[in-house]
Design an enzyme around this catalytic site. Structure first.
Site, PDB file in Angstrom:
ATOM      1  N   CYS A 109       0.861  -1.182   0.000  1.00  0.00           N
ATOM      2  CA  CYS A 109       0.000   0.000   0.000  1.00  0.00           C
ATOM      3  C   CYS A 109       0.896   1.231   0.000  1.00  0.00           C
ATOM      4  O   CYS A 109       2.094   1.133  -0.303  1.00  0.00           O
ATOM      5  CB  CYS A 109      -0.985  -0.020   1.168  1.00  0.00           C
ATOM      6  SG  CYS A 109      -0.205  -0.019   2.802  1.00  0.00           S
ATOM      7  N   CYS A 148      -1.350   0.962   7.450  1.00  0.00           N
ATOM      8  CA  CYS A 148      -2.791   0.705   7.610  1.00  0.00           C
ATOM      9  C   CYS A 148      -3.235  -0.555   6.878  1.00  0.00           C
ATOM     10  O   CYS A 148      -3.543  -1.576   7.505  1.00  0.00           O
ATOM     11  CB  CYS A 148      -3.612   1.897   7.109  1.00  0.00           C
ATOM     12  SG  CYS A 148      -3.357   3.420   8.040  1.00  0.00           S
ATOM     13  N   ARG A 149      -3.277  -0.495   5.537  1.00  0.00           N
ATOM     14  CA  ARG A 149      -3.881  -1.580   4.761  1.00  0.00           C
ATOM     15  C   ARG A 149      -3.003  -2.814   4.631  1.00  0.00           C
ATOM     16  O   ARG A 149      -3.448  -3.937   4.945  1.00  0.00           O
ATOM     17  CB  ARG A 149      -4.255  -1.073   3.353  1.00  0.00           C
ATOM     18  CG  ARG A 149      -5.410  -0.106   3.349  1.00  0.00           C
ATOM     19  CD  ARG A 149      -5.512   0.617   2.014  1.00  0.00           C
ATOM     20  NE  ARG A 149      -4.404   1.560   1.829  1.00  0.00           N
ATOM     21  CZ  ARG A 149      -4.192   2.290   0.738  1.00  0.00           C
ATOM     22  NH1 ARG A 149      -5.021   2.153  -0.288  1.00  0.00           N
ATOM     23  NH2 ARG A 149      -3.180   3.125   0.674  1.00  0.00           N
ATOM     24  N   SER A 150      -1.767  -2.644   4.144  1.00  0.00           N
ATOM     25  CA  SER A 150      -0.971  -3.847   3.825  1.00  0.00           C
ATOM     26  C   SER A 150      -0.545  -4.660   5.050  1.00  0.00           C
ATOM     27  O   SER A 150      -0.545  -5.900   4.970  1.00  0.00           O
ATOM     28  CB  SER A 150       0.214  -3.517   2.911  1.00  0.00           C
ATOM     29  OG  SER A 150       1.109  -2.609   3.501  1.00  0.00           O
ATOM     30  N   ASP A 193      -7.757   4.111   0.719  1.00  0.00           N
ATOM     31  CA  ASP A 193      -6.813   4.592   1.730  1.00  0.00           C
ATOM     32  C   ASP A 193      -7.591   5.079   2.956  1.00  0.00           C
ATOM     33  O   ASP A 193      -8.361   6.035   2.876  1.00  0.00           O
ATOM     34  CB  ASP A 193      -6.003   5.738   1.114  1.00  0.00           C
ATOM     35  CG  ASP A 193      -4.926   6.274   2.049  1.00  0.00           C
ATOM     36  OD1 ASP A 193      -4.940   5.936   3.250  1.00  0.00           O
ATOM     37  OD2 ASP A 193      -4.083   7.046   1.564  1.00  0.00           O
ATOM     38  N   ASN A 195       2.378   1.395   4.295  1.00  0.00           N
ATOM     39  CA  ASN A 195       2.689   0.152   5.009  1.00  0.00           C
ATOM     40  C   ASN A 195       2.410   0.260   6.511  1.00  0.00           C
ATOM     41  O   ASN A 195       3.112  -0.352   7.328  1.00  0.00           O
ATOM     42  CB  ASN A 195       4.137  -0.299   4.757  1.00  0.00           C
ATOM     43  CG  ASN A 195       4.442  -1.733   5.201  1.00  0.00           C
ATOM     44  OD1 ASN A 195       5.552  -2.046   5.604  1.00  0.00           O
ATOM     45  ND2 ASN A 195       3.456  -2.615   5.155  1.00  0.00           N
TER      46      ASN A 195
END
Ligand code: 4NP
Length: 158
Positions: free
Chosen positions: A10, A15-17, A126, A13
């Site tokens: 993401c 939040c999402r990934s 995001d 690195n």
């Protein structure tokens, strides 16, 4: 199952990934594929190198029984394109950046996560500037995507 090395990417690195990494590792272990499926995550940007995941991602993972607190941010590197079989970007912006970074021979490893997992295109949005409640929705998106990804890998292996 044929061993597969997956890198989730993401922007930051945090939040999402890292959440995707934790969810996929958990699902793979529960399905008995903990040895065959290895998972990591990285960011396009370098702002959060060495930092733990965002507290909101740590909390939502914990609420679902997954501990991602020990993960640390890192930036995607040239070596990643050789070290991983699948490099899955969380949104189109990330996929575009990855496609620019990828050596031409490795470009085929780069995919939009949701399209690769489900066959239907879609960004994982995001969440960085969103309220904490958005992270439960993020978790649900990532869990559904990772379940589809696991199913696709199982079909590939059979
Ligand atoms: P992520 O969220 O890409 O899901 O980790 C973000 C984290 C940090 C920033 C942007 C997005 N940032 O601009 O610092």
């Amino acid at each position: 199952m044929k061993p597969v090395r997956i890198l989730f990417v993401c922007l930051g690195n945090i939040c999402r990934s890292p959440l995707a990494e934790g969810v996929m590792r958990d699902l793979a272990q529960k399905a008995g594929h903990g040895q065959a499926i290895s998972v990591d995550s990285a960011g396009i940007g370098a702002w959060h190198v060495g930092a733990p995941p965002d507290q909101r991602s740590i909390s939502v993972a914990k609420a679902h029984g997954i501990d991602i607190a020990a993960l640390r941010g890192r930036q995607v590197s040239a070596a990643d394109f050789a070290a991983f079989d699948l490099i899955l970007g969380m949104d189109m912006s990330t996929v575009r950046d990855l496609s620019v970074l990828a050596p031409p021979a490795m470009a085929g490893k780069v995919h939009l996560f949701m399209r690769y997992a489900t066959g239907r295109a879609g960004d994982v949005p995001d969440p960085y500037y969103e309220a904490a409640d958005v992270f439960e929705a993020l978790y649900q998106i990532l869990e559904a995507g990772c379940l589809s990804l696991l199913a696709r890998l199982e079909v590939r292996a059979s």
